[in-house]
Design an enzyme around this catalytic site. Sequence first.
Site, PDB file in Angstrom:
ATOM      1  N   HIS A 139       0.828  -1.211   0.000  1.00 45.99           N
ATOM      2  CA  HIS A 139       0.000   0.000   0.000  1.00 45.99           C
ATOM      3  C   HIS A 139       0.860   1.256   0.000  1.00 45.99           C
ATOM      4  CE1 HIS A 139      -2.754   2.854   2.387  1.00 45.99           C
ATOM      5  NE2 HIS A 139      -3.349   2.694   1.214  1.00 45.99           N
ATOM      6  N   ARG A 140       0.831   1.977  -1.112  1.00 43.85           N
ATOM      7  CA  ARG A 140       1.704   3.148  -1.315  1.00 43.85           C
ATOM      8  C   ARG A 140       3.167   2.730  -1.193  1.00 43.85           C
ATOM      9  NH1 ARG A 140      -1.695   7.139   2.787  1.00 43.85           N
ATOM     10  NH2 ARG A 140      -3.755   6.399   2.116  1.00 43.85           N
ATOM     11  N   GLU A 169       0.445  -0.753  -4.794  1.00 46.24           N
ATOM     12  CA  GLU A 169      -0.675   0.189  -4.857  1.00 46.24           C
ATOM     13  C   GLU A 169      -0.117   1.591  -4.722  1.00 46.24           C
ATOM     14  OE1 GLU A 169      -3.861   2.856  -3.315  1.00 46.24           O
ATOM     15  OE2 GLU A 169      -1.930   2.364  -2.413  1.00 46.24           O
ATOM     16  N   ASP A 186      -1.034   6.129  -5.632  1.00 48.72           N
ATOM     17  CA  ASP A 186      -2.025   7.168  -5.900  1.00 48.72           C
ATOM     18  C   ASP A 186      -1.466   8.142  -6.921  1.00 48.72           C
ATOM     19  OD1 ASP A 186      -3.830   6.574  -3.397  1.00 48.72           O
ATOM     20  OD2 ASP A 186      -1.803   6.802  -2.604  1.00 48.72           O
ATOM     21  N   HIS A 210      -0.586  10.788  -2.253  1.00 48.55           N
ATOM     22  CA  HIS A 210      -1.951  10.500  -1.791  1.00 48.55           C
ATOM     23  C   HIS A 210      -2.759  11.765  -1.524  1.00 48.55           C
ATOM     24  CE1 HIS A 210      -5.058   9.707   1.281  1.00 48.55           C
ATOM     25  NE2 HIS A 210      -5.247   8.600   0.592  1.00 48.55           N
ATOM     26  N   GLU A 253      -4.438   4.125  -8.101  1.00 46.32           N
ATOM     27  CA  GLU A 253      -5.646   4.812  -7.655  1.00 46.32           C
ATOM     28  C   GLU A 253      -5.669   6.225  -8.203  1.00 46.32           C
ATOM     29  OE1 GLU A 253      -7.951   6.581  -3.737  1.00 46.32           O
ATOM     30  OE2 GLU A 253      -6.469   4.992  -3.428  1.00 46.32           O
ATOM     31  N   LYS A 302      -6.748   9.742  -7.888  1.00 44.10           N
ATOM     32  CA  LYS A 302      -7.196  10.601  -6.789  1.00 44.10           C
ATOM     33  C   LYS A 302      -7.953  11.799  -7.366  1.00 44.10           C
ATOM     34  CE  LYS A 302      -6.309  10.416  -3.017  1.00 44.10           C
ATOM     35  NZ  LYS A 302      -7.058   9.847  -1.863  1.00 44.10           N
ATOM     36  N   ASP A 341       0.088  -2.212   4.399  1.00 40.49           N
ATOM     37  CA  ASP A 341       1.296  -1.411   4.621  1.00 40.49           C
ATOM     38  C   ASP A 341       2.508  -2.287   4.913  1.00 40.49           C
ATOM     39  OD1 ASP A 341      -0.231   0.935   4.420  1.00 40.49           O
ATOM     40  OD2 ASP A 341      -0.595   1.026   6.581  1.00 40.49           O
TER      41      ASP A 341
END
Length: 245
Positions: free
Chosen positions: A9-10, A36, A38, A51, A111, A113, A231
């Site tokens: 995640h990120r 993943e 953003d 993000h 993702e 944003k 994470d």
Amino acid sequence: MTPIINFAHRGASGVCPENTMAAFRRGLELGATGIETDVQLTADGKLVLIHDEELSRTTDGAGFVKDKTLAELKALDAGSWFGAEFRGERLPALEELLELLQDTDTVLNIELKNTTFLYPGMEEKVIAAVREFGMSPRVVLSSFNHYSLVTCKALAPDIRTGILYGDGLYRPWDYAATVGAEALHAYHYAVLPEFVAEAAEHGVCYHPFTVNDPQRMKELMNAGVAGIITDYPDVLAALLAEVEA
């Protein structure tokens, strides 16, 4: 059985500053099979990975991403807030991450944003970048802006999409069909085993977010989700290795 995708995640944001190349590289080192991230649009129309719409939490800058050029954003420190050893980490362009993953088997969840600011034309730019690097088969485009996902699917029917949502969505697999989405990126507490099973019957898979508790990871693995966004990809990798052993 298809292996569960371990989405960092990120990047490995539990141990590195989120959405930096350090986090993405560390995620891969820790066993992630997916990343993943953003994406937002800069003032000069470039794709940057961050993000928050506002800069102050994860950089030494201030103001909105949309009001800065990529060069201005590249001048910011995106690592010191997390730890002194990350001083000088920069905000990456989407192309930098695509280049990192191009010659791997890693799945990339991008993702968009575009809920606070709509960023007209961002869908076209993201899809063009993904295609330039030959990554279409390994990309999932997700967003809380489901109108944007419809646009993505119209522009690129070959690229998978995932609906981001919190909770309380009734029969989300039916809703996914109206959007043309293949995946449900649900807040993990909105994911029940019976939902996963029924979604699968309708050809829709789950990639729940953001799952950091090992017990919850096990529950979702047992439920049959297709991927987990975390994470801590090393924690999930260890659990997946136990199952495969």
